[in-house]
Design a protein around this motif. Structure first.
Motif, PDB file in Angstrom:
ATOM      1  N   ASN A 270      15.921-108.236 -44.803  1.00 32.83           N
ATOM      2  CA  ASN A 270      15.863-108.808 -46.154  1.00 32.83           C
ATOM      3  C   ASN A 270      15.782-107.650 -47.155  1.00 32.83           C
ATOM      4  OD1 ASN A 270      15.124-110.114 -48.581  1.00 32.83           O
ATOM      5  ND2 ASN A 270      14.118-111.761 -47.458  1.00 32.83           N
ATOM      6  N   GLN A 271      16.936-107.104 -47.513  1.00 33.87           N
ATOM      7  CA  GLN A 271      16.978-105.898 -48.323  1.00 33.87           C
ATOM      8  C   GLN A 271      16.400-106.094 -49.720  1.00 33.87           C
ATOM      9  OE1 GLN A 271      17.861-102.858 -47.245  1.00 33.87           O
ATOM     10  NE2 GLN A 271      18.199-103.694 -45.194  1.00 33.87           N
ATOM     11  N   GLY A 272      16.607-107.281 -50.293  1.00 31.91           N
ATOM     12  CA  GLY A 272      16.066-107.545 -51.623  1.00 31.91           C
ATOM     13  C   GLY A 272      14.554-107.483 -51.649  1.00 31.91           C
ATOM     14  N   LEU A 273      13.920-108.117 -50.664  1.00 30.00           N
ATOM     15  CA  LEU A 273      12.467-108.114 -50.595  1.00 30.00           C
ATOM     16  C   LEU A 273      11.938-106.731 -50.230  1.00 30.00           C
ATOM     17  CD1 LEU A 273      10.121-110.040 -50.987  1.00 30.00           C
ATOM     18  CD2 LEU A 273      10.195-110.566 -48.545  1.00 30.00           C
ATOM     19  N   VAL A 274      12.661-106.017 -49.371  1.00 27.50           N
ATOM     20  CA  VAL A 274      12.274-104.645 -49.017  1.00 27.50           C
ATOM     21  C   VAL A 274      12.224-103.776 -50.267  1.00 27.50           C
ATOM     22  CG1 VAL A 274      13.052-102.540 -47.866  1.00 27.50           C
ATOM     23  CG2 VAL A 274      13.064-104.709 -46.626  1.00 27.50           C
ATOM     24  N   LEU A 275      13.261-103.874 -51.087  1.00 28.54           N
ATOM     25  CA  LEU A 275      13.319-103.077 -52.310  1.00 28.54           C
ATOM     26  C   LEU A 275      12.206-103.479 -53.275  1.00 28.54           C
ATOM     27  CD1 LEU A 275      14.862-100.901 -53.843  1.00 28.54           C
ATOM     28  CD2 LEU A 275      16.338-102.689 -54.776  1.00 28.54           C
ATOM     29  N   MET A 276      11.920-104.772 -53.350  1.00 30.52           N
ATOM     30  CA  MET A 276      10.861-105.255 -54.230  1.00 30.52           C
ATOM     31  C   MET A 276       9.500-104.707 -53.794  1.00 30.52           C
ATOM     32  SD  MET A 276       9.873-109.170 -55.218  1.00 30.52           S
ATOM     33  CE  MET A 276       9.044-109.460 -53.651  1.00 30.52           C
ATOM     34  N   VAL A 277       9.225-104.730 -52.499  1.00 28.23           N
ATOM     35  CA  VAL A 277       7.961-104.198 -51.985  1.00 28.23           C
ATOM     36  C   VAL A 277       7.870-102.699 -52.259  1.00 28.23           C
ATOM     37  CG1 VAL A 277       6.594-103.790 -49.902  1.00 28.23           C
ATOM     38  CG2 VAL A 277       7.758-105.981 -50.221  1.00 28.23           C
ATOM     39  N   PHE A 278       8.983-101.991 -52.053  1.00 28.81           N
ATOM     40  CA  PHE A 278       8.992-100.548 -52.312  1.00 28.81           C
ATOM     41  C   PHE A 278       8.683-100.253 -53.778  1.00 28.81           C
ATOM     42  CE2 PHE A 278      11.366 -96.813 -53.804  1.00 28.81           C
ATOM     43  CZ  PHE A 278      10.782 -95.824 -53.028  1.00 28.81           C
ATOM     44  N   ILE A 279       9.313-100.994 -54.692  1.00 30.93           N
ATOM     45  CA  ILE A 279       9.071-100.783 -56.119  1.00 30.93           C
ATOM     46  C   ILE A 279       7.619-101.112 -56.458  1.00 30.93           C
ATOM     47  CG2 ILE A 279       9.631-101.599 -58.443  1.00 30.93           C
ATOM     48  CD1 ILE A 279      11.693 -99.716 -57.279  1.00 30.93           C
ATOM     49  N   GLY A 280       7.065-102.162 -55.848  1.00 32.36           N
ATOM     50  CA  GLY A 280       5.656-102.476 -56.076  1.00 32.36           C
ATOM     51  C   GLY A 280       4.739-101.342 -55.659  1.00 32.36           C
ATOM     52  N   GLY A 281       5.017-100.759 -54.492  1.00 29.57           N
ATOM     53  CA  GLY A 281       4.231 -99.609 -54.052  1.00 29.57           C
ATOM     54  C   GLY A 281       4.436 -98.410 -54.959  1.00 29.57           C
ATOM     55  N   PHE A 282       5.658 -98.245 -55.431  1.00 29.12           N
ATOM     56  CA  PHE A 282       5.961 -97.124 -56.324  1.00 29.12           C
ATOM     57  C   PHE A 282       5.212 -97.261 -57.644  1.00 29.12           C
ATOM     58  CE2 PHE A 282       8.901 -94.757 -59.208  1.00 29.12           C
ATOM     59  CZ  PHE A 282       8.768 -93.523 -58.611  1.00 29.12           C
ATOM     60  N   THR A 283       5.088 -98.498 -58.148  1.00 25.31           N
ATOM     61  CA  THR A 283       4.322 -98.702 -59.389  1.00 25.31           C
ATOM     62  C   THR A 283       2.855 -98.333 -59.197  1.00 25.31           C
ATOM     63  OG1 THR A 283       3.817-101.024 -58.891  1.00 25.31           O
ATOM     64  CG2 THR A 283       5.837-100.586 -60.112  1.00 25.31           C
ATOM     65  N   ALA A 284       2.309 -98.669 -58.021  1.00 26.72           N
ATOM     66  CA  ALA A 284       0.916 -98.306 -57.731  1.00 26.72           C
ATOM     67  C   ALA A 284       0.744 -96.795 -57.727  1.00 26.72           C
ATOM     68  CB  ALA A 284       0.488 -98.902 -56.389  1.00 26.72           C
ATOM     69  N   VAL A 285       1.731 -96.098 -57.196  1.00 24.04           N
ATOM     70  CA  VAL A 285       1.703 -94.632 -57.144  1.00 24.04           C
ATOM     71  C   VAL A 285       1.797 -94.037 -58.547  1.00 24.04           C
ATOM     72  CG1 VAL A 285       3.054 -92.612 -56.445  1.00 24.04           C
ATOM     73  CG2 VAL A 285       2.589 -94.435 -54.797  1.00 24.04           C
ATOM     74  N   ILE A 286       2.782 -94.524 -59.317  1.00 22.34           N
ATOM     75  CA  ILE A 286       3.034 -93.966 -60.644  1.00 22.34           C
ATOM     76  C   ILE A 286       1.802 -94.077 -61.533  1.00 22.34           C
ATOM     77  CG2 ILE A 286       4.343 -94.286 -62.784  1.00 22.34           C
ATOM     78  CD1 ILE A 286       6.022 -93.002 -60.756  1.00 22.34           C
ATOM     79  N   SER A 287       1.224 -95.274 -61.618  1.00 21.17           N
ATOM     80  CA  SER A 287       0.107 -95.472 -62.535  1.00 21.17           C
ATOM     81  C   SER A 287      -1.072 -94.570 -62.182  1.00 21.17           C
ATOM     82  CB  SER A 287      -0.313 -96.941 -62.548  1.00 21.17           C
ATOM     83  OG  SER A 287      -0.622 -97.400 -61.246  1.00 21.17           O
ATOM     84  N   MET A 288      -1.345 -94.415 -60.869  1.00 20.18           N
ATOM     85  CA  MET A 288      -2.451 -93.558 -60.465  1.00 20.18           C
ATOM     86  C   MET A 288      -2.191 -92.105 -60.848  1.00 20.18           C
ATOM     87  SD  MET A 288      -3.423 -91.140 -58.079  1.00 20.18           S
ATOM     88  CE  MET A 288      -5.030 -90.437 -57.805  1.00 20.18           C
TER      89      MET A 288
END
Length: 463
Positions: free
Chosen positions: A324-342
């Motif tokens: 499920n590439q769409g959901l994979v990308l969504m999860v990755f972006i969610g993790g990336f947002t957690a990284v960026i803000s910190m």
């Protein structure tokens, strides 16, 4: 998914953050940037890659013990009406811009104490930033179709360039003014936006795993209960585990007050102390929502995935297994947002501390006295920009040399232990007038010596 496609998505996402920060800075007094909801969402910078990925890894091995890291902040929030309100009032009165300024001010504006607190924060947060880079690098590798590619140096490592892009963002929006007590509306707006994104995306993967891959929580429970370690995953454990719970709750209790990024968003960026009334119930609710599906994702990963995979990334590997590439990308972006803000808020806070408590007092004070206001402004901005890049580069090389042998959870806990050495000087400074700067310095130095011998030295010796 191609490296170039993922890289392009990352660049586009960072560009969107630049645009959002620009409009927030353009209208700093607007209702969209000045309200208790944005303030509370900015507090959710507490939820990093450790929360987004690491909690699932802990839950898959140790069960509900992952909750201890969130119980500390929840327990602390009723005290915010008293303690944090006092901290905010003192900080506004004295134009405090960091945790180092606050502690040194409470002990007579002691210069060495301010520098010592800054060094302690650097020792704690640089590994924490490396944790975020580790998460980006490993998840980038997981979703890329070019896994056979091996980096031969930092110049061909995508993580290095992502780190530099983050540094550019912080340097541009975090150093526009030399008045560090002035609010950074652009950065706070992006942090609040990212807090919404990472929560929504994590809830989405939780719903997908629980109700699409399985037939709800009952089905998940029934299948997980067949596993040999299920009893361990659903019990509190014995006395030893109880001490671990207590220790972790205490660390997280201190962290919500003492982490430089938490002090910055809670105190320095506070517009109205009445926002605390909303934050004391809304932020615990945010943490509750973030953790609703953690145990179910952990169970699903234990059921569906081989034990040899990295348990921290179950939330990414489960949709990846289903292609499920769409959901994979969504999860990755969610993790990336957690990284960026910190990384953004931490480097902003640390660069301020480095310039105000180390570089200027111990190296540039004479030049600033002799220089004119325009030259001084330029020098201070340049010092902070150099500090931002220096901090992120150091964190990157820590990630390269040390993070391979450590999990997301272990790096995070080491950072929490180090920052906890500031707790006595911080809390006693609020209530005990007879405390001295010398006593605070000795306490911090002794604590750091114990941490170095028991935690850091074993890690260094294994390299």
């Amino acid at each position: 998914m191609s490296n170039y496609v993922v890289g392009l998505i990352i660049v586009m996402y960072l560009a969107m953050l630049f645009v959002l920060a620009y409009f927030a800075e353009k209208n700093p007094r607007g209702k969209w940037t000045n309200n208790p909801y944005v303030y509370t969402l900015s507090l959710a910078v507490y939820c990093t890659a450790w929360t987004y990925y690491g909690s699932v890894g802990i839950a898959s091995r140790s069960g509900i013990s992952f909750l201890a890291i969130y119980l500390g902040p929840v327990i602390s929030f009723p005290l915010w009406i008293v303690v944090m309100k006092k901290v905010i009032r003192i900080s506004k009165q004295h134009k405090i811009s960091s945790i180092a300024d606050f502690i040194s001010m409470r002990y007579g504006n002691n210069r060495f104490l301010g520098a010592l607190v800054t060094i302690t924060c650097l020792l704690a947060i640089i590994p924490y930033i490396s944790l975020q880079l580790k998460a980006v690098s490993e998840t980038f590798s997981l979703i890329s179709t070019e896994n056979s590619y091996v980096s031969t140096g930092f110049l061909d490592d995508s993580t290095f360039y992502i780190a530099l892009l983050i540094a550019v963002f912080v340097a541009f929006y975090g150093t526009r003014s030399t008045d560090t007590s002035q609010h950074k509306k652009g950065i706070i707006a992006t942090v609040a936006f990212e807090s919404v994104l990472k929560l929504v995306f994590f809830l989405a993967i939780g719903i997908y795993v629980t109700y699409y891959l399985f037939n709800g929580t009952t089905d998940l429970y029934n299948q997980a209960s067949i596993k040999s370690n299920f009893t361990q995953l659903t019990s509190l454990g014995g006395l030893e585990n109880g001490f671990n719970w207590l220790f972790t709750i205490c660390l997280s209790f201190f962290a919500i007050f003492l982490l430089p990024r938490q002090f910055h968003v809670a105190v320095v960026e506070n517009d109205d102390e009445n926002y605390l009334k909303k934050a004391i119930w809304l932020f615990p609710l945010y943490l509750l929502l973030f953790n609703v599906f953690v145990i179910f994702i952990a169970w699903a990963g234990n059921i569906r995935l081989p034990d040899v995979v990295n348990h921290d990334y179950y939330s990414l590997l489960l949709p990846l297994q289903q292609n499920n590439q769409g959901l994979v990308l969504m999860v990755f972006i969610g993790g990336f947002t957690a990284v960026i803000s910190m990384i953004v808020v931490s480097t902003l806070a640390l660069s301020t501390m480095v310039s105000n408590n180390i570089v200027i007092p111990y190296g540039f004070i004479k030049k600033l006295v002799e220089g004119n206001p325009e030259e001084n402004t330029k020098r201070i901005k340049n010092i902070r920009r150099i500090a931002i890049f220096f901090l992120i580069v150091i964190a990157y090389f820590f990630y390269v040399n040390f993070s391979a042998q450590l999990s997301l959870c272990s790096i995070g806990l080491i950072s929490f232990v180090i920052i906890a050495q500031l707790a006595p000087s911080f809390f006693l400074g609020l209530t005990w007038r007879r405390g001295t700067a010398r006593g605070a310095e000795i306490g911090i130095l002794m604590g750091l010596a114990v941490v170095f011998y028991t935690l850091l030295l074993p890690i260094i010796s294994q390299v």
